[in-house]
Design a protein around this motif. Structure first.
Motif, PDB file in Angstrom:
ATOM      1  N   HIS A  10      92.144  30.540   9.524  1.00 56.13           N
ATOM      2  CA  HIS A  10      91.308  31.487   9.220  1.00 56.13           C
ATOM      3  C   HIS A  10      92.001  32.638   8.798  1.00 56.13           C
ATOM      4  O   HIS A  10      93.014  33.076   9.265  1.00 56.13           O
ATOM      5  CB  HIS A  10      90.135  31.587  10.348  1.00 56.13           C
ATOM      6  CG  HIS A  10      89.624  30.394  10.934  1.00 56.13           C
ATOM      7  ND1 HIS A  10      90.034  29.845  12.100  1.00 56.13           N
ATOM      8  CD2 HIS A  10      89.031  29.429  10.348  1.00 56.13           C
ATOM      9  CE1 HIS A  10      89.339  28.811  12.338  1.00 56.13           C
ATOM     10  NE2 HIS A  10      88.722  28.445  11.079  1.00 56.13           N
ATOM     11  N   ASP A  13      93.973  34.955  11.811  1.00 61.04           N
ATOM     12  CA  ASP A  13      95.157  34.119  12.957  1.00 61.04           C
ATOM     13  C   ASP A  13      96.344  34.345  12.633  1.00 61.04           C
ATOM     14  O   ASP A  13      96.951  34.283  13.742  1.00 61.04           O
ATOM     15  CB  ASP A  13      94.876  32.527  12.310  1.00 61.04           C
ATOM     16  CG  ASP A  13      93.463  32.107  12.897  1.00 61.04           C
ATOM     17  OD1 ASP A  13      92.749  32.549  13.712  1.00 61.04           O
ATOM     18  OD2 ASP A  13      93.031  31.079  12.065  1.00 61.04           O
ATOM     19  N   TYR A 111      92.293  26.226  20.513  1.00 68.11           N
ATOM     20  CA  TYR A 111      90.874  26.211  21.247  1.00 68.11           C
ATOM     21  C   TYR A 111      89.862  25.715  20.254  1.00 68.11           C
ATOM     22  O   TYR A 111      89.097  25.399  20.887  1.00 68.11           O
ATOM     23  CB  TYR A 111      90.664  27.678  21.529  1.00 68.11           C
ATOM     24  CG  TYR A 111      90.173  28.596  20.342  1.00 68.11           C
ATOM     25  CD1 TYR A 111      88.919  28.848  20.366  1.00 68.11           C
ATOM     26  CD2 TYR A 111      91.109  29.072  19.255  1.00 68.11           C
ATOM     27  CE1 TYR A 111      88.383  29.504  19.363  1.00 68.11           C
ATOM     28  CE2 TYR A 111      90.428  29.608  18.308  1.00 68.11           C
ATOM     29  CZ  TYR A 111      89.264  29.946  18.533  1.00 68.11           C
ATOM     30  OH  TYR A 111      88.703  30.746  17.290  1.00 68.11           O
ATOM     31  N   HIS A 115      91.817  24.925  14.032  1.00 76.52           N
ATOM     32  CA  HIS A 115      93.557  25.067  14.235  1.00 76.52           C
ATOM     33  C   HIS A 115      94.245  24.060  14.365  1.00 76.52           C
ATOM     34  O   HIS A 115      95.345  23.923  13.847  1.00 76.52           O
ATOM     35  CB  HIS A 115      93.381  26.139  15.462  1.00 76.52           C
ATOM     36  CG  HIS A 115      92.796  27.627  15.172  1.00 76.52           C
ATOM     37  ND1 HIS A 115      93.319  28.522  15.941  1.00 76.52           N
ATOM     38  CD2 HIS A 115      92.043  28.139  14.621  1.00 76.52           C
ATOM     39  CE1 HIS A 115      92.725  29.735  15.671  1.00 76.52           C
ATOM     40  NE2 HIS A 115      91.968  29.208  14.872  1.00 76.52           N
TER      41      HIS A 115
HETATM   42 ZN   LIG Z   1      91.128  30.864  13.862  1.00 74.18          ZN
END
Ligand SMILES: [Zn+2]
Length: 264
Positions: A10, A13, A111, A115
């Motif tokens: 994203h 990040d 998390y 990702h």
């Molecule tokens: Zn992200």
């Protein structure tokens, strides 16, 4: 000129996890390219997906401009990043267009699945980037109708820190290489601040500038690996040592022993 590609899920990040190291590489003469899988279309509680995606593409491009880097958004939607044949061919198209010596992505355990899937896509697309019979899709965001030819060699692959340096059981994720980013911390903060929509959203939730505080807090925690008062902030990496990928210590070669510490 050596080239590094940071590919993450994203917009923001990269700024949170590895922009300090990218700034140092840029200052050392490297060419830097940033890419995100999505435009961050779920990153608003008030704007439509299309509207926030437009805003966030501009924010990501503005951040990249602060670094003197190019930026590509691969156009996948948030929460739909998946290790599929199509997405792998898209990522290979990016790799063959950018042709990096070093590829930085998320670690395989982070998390959220966006990702983790980006991490798998980056590794496998890099693996396929040198293989003539693996077909890539044309690079997104260009007029090219065909993918560039296969890469001559695999890039060194570095996994950046997971968000909050956290493993699934809540203990601190290990880093095998740490980079002292104290000297470029404010430039890293300016890149993160370019993501104004996300900064404002967190500010509303917390009543303070949590976006930048959070980045600084994580960097300060990682700096403890140096055990030196002069090192206030750091970023951690785990080099991928799997079959066929280069195994040289690329960050120490590029930035020197003063800025880079290798951990057991
Ligand atoms: Zn992200």
């Amino acid at each position: 000129m050596p080239r590094v590609l940071a590919l993450m899920a994203h917009p923001d990040d990269i700024e949170i996890t590895c922009a300090g190291t990218l700034l140092l590489l840029k200052d050392a003469g490297w060419d830097v390219h940033l890419a995100t899988m999505t435009a961050g279309d779920l990153g608003s509680s008030t704007l439509s997906a299309a509207a926030i995606a437009r805003v966030r593409r501009k924010e990501a491009a503005a951040s990249a401009a602060l670094l003197g880097a190019g930026y590509t958004c691969l156009g996948i939607e948030d929460l739909t990043i998946a290790h599929t044949e199509r997405q792998k061919r898209i990522v290979t198209g990016l790799l063959r267009a950018v042709r990096p010596d070093v590829l930085i992505t998320h670690p395989p355990v982070d998390y959220m699945a966006d990702h983790e899937q980006t991490s798998y896509l980056a590794r496998d697309a890099a693996f396929g980037s040198t293989i003539p019979n693996w077909k890539a899709l044309p690079p997104v965001g260009t007029r090219a109708r065909r993918a560039a030819p296969p890469c001559a060699a695999l890039p060194s692959l570095l996994y950046a820190d997971p968000i909050d340096l956290a493993t699934p059981d809540g203990t601190r994720a290990a880093a095998h290489v740490v980079v002292d980013i104290s000297a470029v911390l404010e430039r890293k903060a300016a890149m993160l601040a370019a993501h104004a929509s996300q900064r404002a959203w967190l500010h509303e939730q917390h009543g303070e500038d949590e976006y930048l505080h959070w980045m600084r807090r994580v960097g300060a925690e990682r700096a403890r690996a140096f055990g030196k008062r002069s090192v206030t902030h750091a970023e951690g990496f785990v080099p991928y040592r799997g079959h066929a990928f280069p195994k040289d210590d690329v960050l120490t070669s590029a930035l020197g022993r003063r800025l880079v510490k290798t951990l057991p």
